[in-house]
Design an enzyme around this catalytic site. Structure first.
Site, PDB file in Angstrom:
ATOM      1  N   GLY A   1      10.745   8.748   2.351  1.00 57.07           N
ATOM      2  CA  GLY A   1      11.834   8.446   1.423  1.00 57.07           C
ATOM      3  C   GLY A   1      13.034   7.708   2.001  1.00 57.07           C
TER       4      GLY A   1
ATOM      5  N   TRP B   1      13.558   4.483   2.642  1.00 55.18           N
ATOM      6  CA  TRP B   1      13.945   3.268   1.904  1.00 55.18           C
ATOM      7  C   TRP B   1      14.577   3.645   0.567  1.00 55.18           C
ATOM      8  CZ3 TRP B   1      10.667  -1.810   2.195  1.00 55.18           C
ATOM      9  CH2 TRP B   1      10.508  -2.175   3.542  1.00 55.18           C
TER      10      TRP B   1
ATOM     11  N   ASP C   1       4.318   7.196  -4.070  1.00 56.78           N
ATOM     12  CA  ASP C   1       3.521   7.416  -2.856  1.00 56.78           C
ATOM     13  C   ASP C   1       2.370   8.363  -3.156  1.00 56.78           C
ATOM     14  OD1 ASP C   1       4.369   6.796   0.354  1.00 56.78           O
ATOM     15  OD2 ASP C   1       2.721   8.213   0.042  1.00 56.78           O
TER      16      ASP C   1
ATOM     17  N   ASP D   1       6.705  -0.937   1.590  1.00 54.45           N
ATOM     18  CA  ASP D   1       6.523  -0.620   3.010  1.00 54.45           C
ATOM     19  C   ASP D   1       5.167   0.078   3.141  1.00 54.45           C
ATOM     20  OD1 ASP D   1       7.357  -0.480   5.671  1.00 54.45           O
ATOM     21  OD2 ASP D   1       8.363   1.449   5.423  1.00 54.45           O
TER      22      ASP D   1
ATOM     23  N   LYS E   1       5.727  -5.527   3.282  1.00 53.93           N
ATOM     24  CA  LYS E   1       5.241  -5.333   4.656  1.00 53.93           C
ATOM     25  C   LYS E   1       3.789  -5.794   4.768  1.00 53.93           C
ATOM     26  CE  LYS E   1       4.406  -1.168   6.722  1.00 53.93           C
ATOM     27  NZ  LYS E   1       5.103  -0.086   7.469  1.00 53.93           N
TER      28      LYS E   1
HETATM   29  N1  SAM Z   1       9.447   3.245   3.623  1.00 52.59           N
HETATM   30  C1  SAM Z   1       9.102   4.647   3.872  1.00 52.59           C
HETATM   31  C2  SAM Z   1      10.336   5.356   4.342  1.00 52.59           C
HETATM   32  O1  SAM Z   1      11.329   4.699   4.680  1.00 52.59           O
HETATM   33  O2  SAM Z   1      10.341   6.588   4.362  1.00 52.59           O
HETATM   34  C3  SAM Z   1       7.957   4.766   4.857  1.00 52.59           C
HETATM   35  C4  SAM Z   1       6.651   4.303   4.273  1.00 52.59           C
HETATM   36  S1  SAM Z   1       5.237   4.635   5.279  1.00 52.59           S
HETATM   37  C5  SAM Z   1       5.381   3.429   6.528  1.00 52.59           C
HETATM   38  C6  SAM Z   1       3.901   4.028   4.309  1.00 52.59           C
HETATM   39  C7  SAM Z   1       3.556   4.891   3.107  1.00 52.59           C
HETATM   40  O3  SAM Z   1       2.629   4.185   2.285  1.00 52.59           O
HETATM   41  C8  SAM Z   1       2.883   6.214   3.454  1.00 52.59           C
HETATM   42  O4  SAM Z   1       3.704   7.286   3.048  1.00 52.59           O
HETATM   43  C9  SAM Z   1       1.575   6.186   2.644  1.00 52.59           C
HETATM   44  O5  SAM Z   1       1.243   7.429   2.063  1.00 52.59           O
HETATM   45  C10 SAM Z   1       1.900   5.154   1.573  1.00 52.59           C
HETATM   46  N2  SAM Z   1       0.711   4.552   0.955  1.00 52.59           N
HETATM   47  C11 SAM Z   1      -0.328   3.957   1.574  1.00 52.59           C
HETATM   48  N3  SAM Z   1      -1.243   3.542   0.686  1.00 52.59           N
HETATM   49  C12 SAM Z   1      -0.762   3.886  -0.535  1.00 52.59           C
HETATM   50  C13 SAM Z   1      -1.263   3.744  -1.862  1.00 52.59           C
HETATM   51  N4  SAM Z   1      -2.432   3.165  -2.096  1.00 52.59           N
HETATM   52  N5  SAM Z   1      -0.514   4.206  -2.891  1.00 52.59           N
HETATM   53  C14 SAM Z   1       0.665   4.802  -2.661  1.00 52.59           C
HETATM   54  N6  SAM Z   1       1.189   4.970  -1.424  1.00 52.59           N
HETATM   55  C15 SAM Z   1       0.484   4.533  -0.383  1.00 52.59           C
END
Ligand code: SAM
Length: 222
Positions: free
Chosen positions: A37, A39, A75, A121, A169
């Protein structure tokens, strides 16, 4: 303060490109792959949801109505509440999710259910297999772009050249450049590639900051 180190990447991108998160015409932000969370926290502060998290426990919807702005965070993973942020636990690769987001965005001030800014992201869990991992990054980019086509407000409708922002990203992939050329360069006024200082040098991740959504007229034959 922030739940993730990633928060500093978004702060850096925002500073570098004119404070796009806090332009006065920005009222709806969608944060894809938002857990835990960081962002969304940054976005909430930029949109003026400054209340302490403890103060807001009695209802985020009150806060939201107070300034008529909305942030939607999506997410696969569960997320703890953030004032001003509507959280959806869902898979962004499923088309159904786009419909749920659309209905949350839609309201009297936003009849078309559009977002001013889409942040992604998103990253699949790294398997350690470089080929599989970069493949999934390309799938994610395609899914986010499809989502943007249906949900991003055009610069023209806002009347500001750089309105309609997508932050995306991606990881290195042989076809990434083609993806950018085919989809992003033709549909946004400006597309910038950034590797934030706060991103680990060893990671092949980078971000596109795409500004000025033109929509699809002409660009993709739609
Ligand atoms: N921007 C976030 C933060 O600042 O806290 C960090 C994001 S983290 C790098 C990437 C996220 O993408 C993970 O929590 C993962 O569960 C989510 N994710 C990956 N594939 C996904 C999908 N198909 N649908 C929803 N979320 C997804």
């Amino acid at each position: 303060l922030y739940r993730s180190r990633s928060a500093f990447k978004l702060i850096e991108l925002d500073q570098k490109y004119g404070g796009f998160l806090s332009k006065s015409d920005v009222s709806a932000i969608v944060d894809l792959g938002a857990a835990p969370g960081g962002w969304s926290q940054v976005a909430a502060r930029k949109l003026g949801f400054n209340a302490l998290e403890e103060d807001a426990q009695d209802g985020f919807s009150t806060l939201r109505r107070a300034n008529d702005k909305i942030i939607i965070a999506v997410d696969l993973l569960r997320m703890d509440p953030i004032p001003g942020v509507e959280i959806i636990q869902a898979n962004m690769l499923s088309l159904r999710t786009a419909g749920v987001i659309k209905s949350l965005l839609t309201g009297p001030g936003n009849p078309e259910g559009k977002a001013d800014i889409i942040l992604s992201d998103m990253a699949a869990n790294m398997t350690g297999n470089k080929i599989a991992d970069s493949e999934s990054s390309l799938d994610i980019c395609n899914a986010v772009f499809t989502f943007a086509k249906g949900h991003l407000r055009t610069a023209e409708s806002v009347g500001r050249r750089r309105a309609g922002v997508l932050v995306l990203k991606h990881f290195a992939h042989p076809l990434m450049n083609e993806f950018r050329k085919e989809h992003l360069d033709s549909t946004f006024t400006d597309v910038m590639y950034v590797k934030p200082d706060s991103s680990r040098a060893s990671s092949s991740e980078g971000y596109w900051v795409c500004m000025g959504w033109k929509g699809l007229q002409g660009a993709e034959g739609a």
